[in-house]
Design an enzyme around this catalytic site. Structure first.
Site, PDB file in Angstrom:
ATOM      1  N   ARG A   1      44.240  44.636  46.846  1.00 50.02           N
ATOM      2  CA  ARG A   1      45.614  44.912  46.406  1.00 50.02           C
ATOM      3  C   ARG A   1      46.361  45.895  47.293  1.00 50.02           C
ATOM      4  O   ARG A   1      47.477  46.271  46.977  1.00 50.02           O
ATOM      5  CB  ARG A   1      45.613  45.380  44.950  1.00 50.02           C
ATOM      6  CG  ARG A   1      45.037  44.339  44.054  1.00 50.02           C
ATOM      7  CD  ARG A   1      45.221  44.535  42.578  1.00 50.02           C
ATOM      8  NE  ARG A   1      44.439  43.504  41.945  1.00 50.02           N
ATOM      9  CZ  ARG A   1      43.143  43.603  41.697  1.00 50.02           C
ATOM     10  NH1 ARG A   1      42.493  44.706  41.976  1.00 50.02           N
ATOM     11  NH2 ARG A   1      42.483  42.602  41.181  1.00 50.02           N
TER      12      ARG A   1
ATOM     13  N   THR B   1      38.524  46.025  44.655  1.00 54.91           N
ATOM     14  CA  THR B   1      39.704  45.211  44.978  1.00 54.91           C
ATOM     15  C   THR B   1      40.989  46.032  44.905  1.00 54.91           C
ATOM     16  O   THR B   1      42.030  45.566  45.334  1.00 54.91           O
ATOM     17  CB  THR B   1      39.834  44.019  44.002  1.00 54.91           C
ATOM     18  OG1 THR B   1      39.873  44.513  42.663  1.00 54.91           O
ATOM     19  CG2 THR B   1      38.683  43.048  44.153  1.00 54.91           C
TER      20      THR B   1
ATOM     21  N   GLY C   1      33.507  45.561  37.987  1.00 59.43           N
ATOM     22  CA  GLY C   1      32.125  45.309  37.574  1.00 59.43           C
ATOM     23  C   GLY C   1      31.926  45.207  36.076  1.00 59.43           C
ATOM     24  O   GLY C   1      30.781  45.138  35.613  1.00 59.43           O
ATOM     25  N   GLY C   2      33.003  45.184  35.312  1.00 61.72           N
ATOM     26  CA  GLY C   2      32.885  45.103  33.859  1.00 61.72           C
ATOM     27  C   GLY C   2      32.239  43.831  33.352  1.00 61.72           C
ATOM     28  O   GLY C   2      31.812  43.757  32.204  1.00 61.72           O
ATOM     29  N   GLU C   3      32.131  42.829  34.223  1.00 59.76           N
ATOM     30  CA  GLU C   3      31.457  41.582  33.837  1.00 59.76           C
ATOM     31  C   GLU C   3      29.995  41.572  34.294  1.00 59.76           C
ATOM     32  O   GLU C   3      29.315  40.543  34.237  1.00 59.76           O
ATOM     33  CB  GLU C   3      32.190  40.381  34.447  1.00 59.76           C
ATOM     34  CG  GLU C   3      33.387  39.910  33.641  1.00 59.76           C
ATOM     35  CD  GLU C   3      34.507  40.926  33.590  1.00 59.76           C
ATOM     36  OE1 GLU C   3      34.838  41.494  34.633  1.00 59.76           O
ATOM     37  OE2 GLU C   3      35.038  41.165  32.490  1.00 59.76           O
TER      38      GLU C   3
ATOM     39  N   TRP D   1      40.067  49.323  37.880  1.00 58.89           N
ATOM     40  CA  TRP D   1      40.403  48.582  39.101  1.00 58.89           C
ATOM     41  C   TRP D   1      41.898  48.480  39.329  1.00 58.89           C
ATOM     42  O   TRP D   1      42.372  47.599  40.034  1.00 58.89           O
ATOM     43  CB  TRP D   1      39.701  47.226  39.127  1.00 58.89           C
ATOM     44  CG  TRP D   1      39.750  46.402  37.889  1.00 58.89           C
ATOM     45  CD1 TRP D   1      39.031  46.599  36.746  1.00 58.89           C
ATOM     46  CD2 TRP D   1      40.538  45.236  37.661  1.00 58.89           C
ATOM     47  NE1 TRP D   1      39.331  45.635  35.827  1.00 58.89           N
ATOM     48  CE2 TRP D   1      40.249  44.776  36.359  1.00 58.89           C
ATOM     49  CE3 TRP D   1      41.447  44.522  38.426  1.00 58.89           C
ATOM     50  CZ2 TRP D   1      40.831  43.643  35.794  1.00 58.89           C
ATOM     51  CZ3 TRP D   1      42.035  43.396  37.881  1.00 58.89           C
ATOM     52  CH2 TRP D   1      41.732  42.973  36.579  1.00 58.89           C
TER      53      TRP D   1
ATOM     54  N   ASN E   1      37.076  46.498  30.201  1.00 62.51           N
ATOM     55  CA  ASN E   1      36.269  46.001  29.084  1.00 62.51           C
ATOM     56  C   ASN E   1      34.814  46.475  29.105  1.00 62.51           C
ATOM     57  O   ASN E   1      34.269  46.802  30.155  1.00 62.51           O
ATOM     58  CB  ASN E   1      36.264  44.471  29.090  1.00 62.51           C
ATOM     59  CG  ASN E   1      35.683  43.913  30.366  1.00 62.51           C
ATOM     60  OD1 ASN E   1      36.348  43.896  31.385  1.00 62.51           O
ATOM     61  ND2 ASN E   1      34.432  43.450  30.319  1.00 62.51           N
TER      62      ASN E   1
ATOM     63  N   ASP F   1      37.568  40.722  25.494  1.00 66.00           N
ATOM     64  CA  ASP F   1      38.026  41.049  26.847  1.00 66.00           C
ATOM     65  C   ASP F   1      39.537  41.263  26.890  1.00 66.00           C
ATOM     66  O   ASP F   1      40.170  41.030  27.913  1.00 66.00           O
ATOM     67  CB  ASP F   1      37.608  39.969  27.861  1.00 66.00           C
ATOM     68  CG  ASP F   1      37.782  40.446  29.295  1.00 66.00           C
ATOM     69  OD1 ASP F   1      37.744  41.664  29.516  1.00 66.00           O
ATOM     70  OD2 ASP F   1      37.972  39.594  30.192  1.00 66.00           O
TER      71      ASP F   1
ATOM     72  N   ASP G   1      41.268  43.847  27.309  1.00 75.28           N
ATOM     73  CA  ASP G   1      41.137  45.252  27.665  1.00 75.28           C
ATOM     74  C   ASP G   1      42.408  45.814  28.280  1.00 75.28           C
ATOM     75  O   ASP G   1      43.461  45.191  28.248  1.00 75.28           O
ATOM     76  CB  ASP G   1      39.930  45.447  28.597  1.00 75.28           C
ATOM     77  CG  ASP G   1      40.018  44.600  29.858  1.00 75.28           C
ATOM     78  OD1 ASP G   1      40.752  43.604  29.832  1.00 75.28           O
ATOM     79  OD2 ASP G   1      39.372  44.929  30.856  1.00 75.28           O
TER      80      ASP G   1
END
Lengths: 220, 569
Positions: free
Chosen positions: B149, B193, B209-211, B279, B297, B340, B342
């Protein structure tokens, strides 16, 4: 919000695990029996890539026996690894070693591999050209069904727009259809247990759509 | 763990061959573009502090430290915007999701692309000055596109965070690497990102990395050396909280508190793998010396059975002391989130009216829920929330084995897209998605850094998706105007003193609207999804508006590789 991974393994002294796997394979699937009887693995062992650093070259010899000397696997249920994403190959090798991914052939082969071996092997195969298996493009209705499933689950969020993958996410475009179908099925049953996220996504998709997806991806 | 290293081995594509690392990247893109110096003066902290008043530069990802995305120039305005036309198009040759906020310093533009490339471009002509191609490690782990970004400039350095979780300082003039620091291990699910926020010699950076079952953080690194200054874990060792049963708007979330307490007694606090990524950029309150950011999340996304408690500080607004990283206050929107839905869109600092009508320093955040939340900046407390900008149905229906339909879908509402504000009108402008989804739960144990959703959220193929641009009065919570769009919207928005807002759509349309009533005044079709936040700047006496048109991975909008700048005759 979605994603997935896979992998392979790497090698220490490859000859030993290979022999082990050869002798231990008698009880395995018929395809493998035929392969052994044709001496393909042995042939692969004798024709290693000479340009590679000696250590890695030795270790990858064994791979050609199943994954193909020219990158075309000797059985449709075996994945293409030539040109596959290096991060993906590495993670799969790591997971075979850890036991997070189960496979009677691969696990003994990778047992002695260290991380650097696995990374080197992954990079070696990632640099190879992706082979063309000559699988037909899917029919329009099959493609539409596949893309509908893709839109619903969001496959391209990880595998990217052209299904080429990146990093630890594998390329799917042009992968063997039978392997794709088997992998999807294994994710659904958790027989392939090293990516529960993929299990979730495959379970959330109707089986007919998944069959279309495998055919569509194979034909890309 | 932070491994810190200084790597002076510059990898700048000074016109020589670049090995493509991905099919979406072109080999040797710079063959005919020899590197040239970007002639900028070092960016001072004073300049950054006053970025909200600059009508020439665009210095921070969201315009200024308050993140208002309100650009104070008005050469381009409601009367003449119909004459806006393309000034130049720069094609990066990285044809993947494009989410960069162009940064402009002294007529030099810095943009980034997927796979963490940086380009320095002449902002007047669109010609390439230099290109940094990050040598990506083999292991990258990310869920929603190889996005980047943007960057920020302080002094003579450009700061970049990369997909393989490194922080990189580049020479702003040449693109050569000054230092590199490992932020976290991508094999454990960490990636970067976001654009860094650089303030008072600190580089502020969070993590994705929340997933993947990470433990999230926000960190400050020394801008000169890359050494860690402080670390704030977004997940405290006691993540249980107060067993909240209602969300920020007062709706019951249908938690089974007793079952959670039983589970807590059995498995203990789940803080080590609870997610909580950051992020998007923090806002900086320079006067109070505090920062404000939102935490994403919990992991796994849809399966709450493995994470009893409120899962602090996921789905929260958090404020820290800038110097120490110590927490000042927080507010959790959704405790024990299993949808999710969030907090992602970056918070904005504006003065707001409190419940008594008194004007106080506020902070606002646009949620995936479709509400804009208005807080007291002092203690993070909620003053009000806006009318819903998108349809809401069946909230909060719990995910089921078969899949339960609930609106909004898991992307929002407002996804990561930064909002804009016009303080003079007390309006916040947000772009929204409407994606009917089903939420499905399927429990599985922590998979060692692999995707860990705990189920799936899937778009319902038979239901139509759409989007909108919504202007909300943040002092009343009322919607002032709304423009419907044919597809879900993701990317960002810019407001200007010319009485305009600019936003793009996934179908390639980029348009200007009257910021007071939403009337469309101009548009352009870019040929690929315009899913990036626009910026504005002035060079050579002319104001420009610039935006990336490269599509979006997450919603799968048509990819491209263009940075398009517009100006008047």
């Amino acid at each position: 919000m979605h994603e997935c991974h896979v992998t392979i393994a790497k090698a220490g002294p490859v000859a030993a695990p290979l022999l082990f796997s050869l002798t231990g394979m008698k009880s395995m699937v018929g395809n493998w029996m035929g392969m052994i009887s044709r001496g393909i693995i042995l042939g692969a062992l004798l024709s290693a890539a000479p340009a590679l650093a000696q250590g890695v070259a030795e270790k990858v010899k064994v791979c050609a026996g199943c994954h193909g000397q020219d990158g075309k696997p000797i059985d449709k249920a075996i994945p293409i690894i030539w040109g596959q994403q290096a991060g993906y190959i590495y993670i799969q090798l790591r997971d075979f070693k850890r036991g997070d991914r189960k496979n009677e052939i691969m696990q003994p082969i990778v047992a002695s591999f260290e991380k650097n071996d696995m990374l080197a092997i992954a990079e070696y195969f990632a640099q190879k050209p992706w082979p063309n298996l000559g699988q037909p493009r899917s029919a329009k209705d099959v493609a539409q069904r596949a893309l509908s499933a893709e839109h619903s689950v969001g496959c391209t969020g990880c595998h990217l727009e052209q299904f080429q993958g990146d990093g630890t996410v594998p390329r799917l475009a042009g992968q063997s259809r039978d392997y794709l179908a088997k992998t999807i099925a294994d994710f659904r049953t958790r027989a392939r247990g090293n990516n529960p996220g993929m299990t979730d996504l495959m379970r959330a998709t109707p089986p007919d759509d998944l069959a279309a997806l495998a055919e569509y991806l194979a034909g890309l | 763990m932070n491994r810190y290293s200084i790597a002076c081995a510059a990898f700048v594509s000074l016109g020589f061959t670049l090995a493509a690392s991905n099919a979406q990247e072109i080999a040797n893109p710079d063959q005919w573009s020899p590197a040239r110096e970007a002639k900028i003066s070092p960016v001072t902290q004073d300049e950054l502090n006053a970025a909200d008043k600059s009508t020439t530069n665009f210095l921070l990802t969201n315009g200024n430290y308050a993140q208002t995305r309100f650009y104070p120039a008005k050469q381009i305005n409601r009367d003449n915007v119909k004459n806006l036309h393309v000034a130049w198009i720069f094609q990066t040759q990285v044809k993947e999701s494009l989410e960069t906020s162009p940064i402009v310093v002294d007529g030099v533009m810095y943009v980034t692309t997927s796979f963490s490339h940086v380009y320095a471009i002449d902002a007047k002509t669109g010609q390439q000055l230099w290109h940094y191609a990050h040598k990506m490690g083999p292991v990258t782990t990310y869920c929603c596109g190889p996005n980047n970004r943007g960057v920020q400039v302080l002094g003579d350095k450009v700061y970049l965070a990369t997909l393989d979780s490194k922080l990189v300082a580049l020479n702003a003039k040449t693109g050569e690497v000054v230092w590199t620091t490992d932020i976290a291990d991508p094999e454990q699910g960490y990636s970067e990102t976001m654009a860094p926020t650089v303030v008072k010699d600190k580089v502020l950076i969070g993590t994705n990395g929340g997933e993947y079952g990470i433990r999230g953080f926000l960190r400050a690194y020394d801008a000169k050396t890359g050494k860690l200054v402080w670390n704030f874990d977004t997940i405290p060792e006691n993540s249980v909280g107060v067993w909240a049963t209602k969300d920020a708007t007062g709706r019951d979330m249908h938690r089974d508190i007793q079952a959670e307490k039983d589970q807590l007694a059995k498995i203990g606090d789940p803080y080590k793998r609870l997610g909580g990524g950051v992020w998007q950029n923090p806002a900086v309150d320079l006067a109070a010396n505090r920062i404000y950011f939102v935490v994403g999340n919990p992991s796994p996304d849809l399966d709450g059975s493995l994470r009893p408690g409120d899962n602090l500080y996921t789905d929260s607004l958090v404020s820290l002391d800038l110097d120490t990283g110590k927490m000042a206050c927080h507010f959790q929107y959704i405790a024990h989130d299993v949808w999710d839905l969030d907090a992602v869109s970056p918070p904005v600092l504006v003065n707001v009216q409190d419940k008594s009508g008194k004007t106080i320093p506020g902070v606002i955040h646009a949620g995936k829920t479709g509400h804009i939340y208005v807080h007291n900046r002092k203690d993070c407390s909620l003053i009000r929330f806006s009318e819903a900008m998108v349809p809401q149905e069946n909230m909060w229906t719990l995910p089921t084995k078969e899949g339960a339909r609930m609106l909004p879908g898991a992307n929002g509402g407002v996804e990561w897209s930064p909002i804009a504000t016009d303080p003079g009108q007390a309006l916040a402008y947000a772009i929204n998605l409407h994606q009917p989804m089903t939420y499905r739960v399927d429990s599985s144990p922590y998979p060692n850094g692999k995707l860990w959703l705990g189920g799936a959220f899937t778009a319902i193929p038979t239901e139509k998706q759409s989007g909108n641009i919504t202007a909300v009065n943040y002092n009343s919570g009322k919607i002032k105007w709304q423009v419907k769009t044919p597809e879900p919207m993701i990317g960002g928005i810019l407001a200007t003193a010319g009485g305009l807002v600019f936003a793009g759509e996934g179908n390639g349309k980029f348009a200007a609207y009257n910021s007071s009533n939403g009337k469309e005044l101009w548009n352009f079709h870019a040929g690929a999804g315009v899913n990036a936040p626009p910026s504005s700047y002035t060079v050579g006496g002319k104001q420009y508006v610039v935006v990336g048109a490269g599509g979006n991975t997450q919603v799968n909008f048509r990819r491209g590789d263009s940075i398009v700048a517009f100006t008047l005759d």
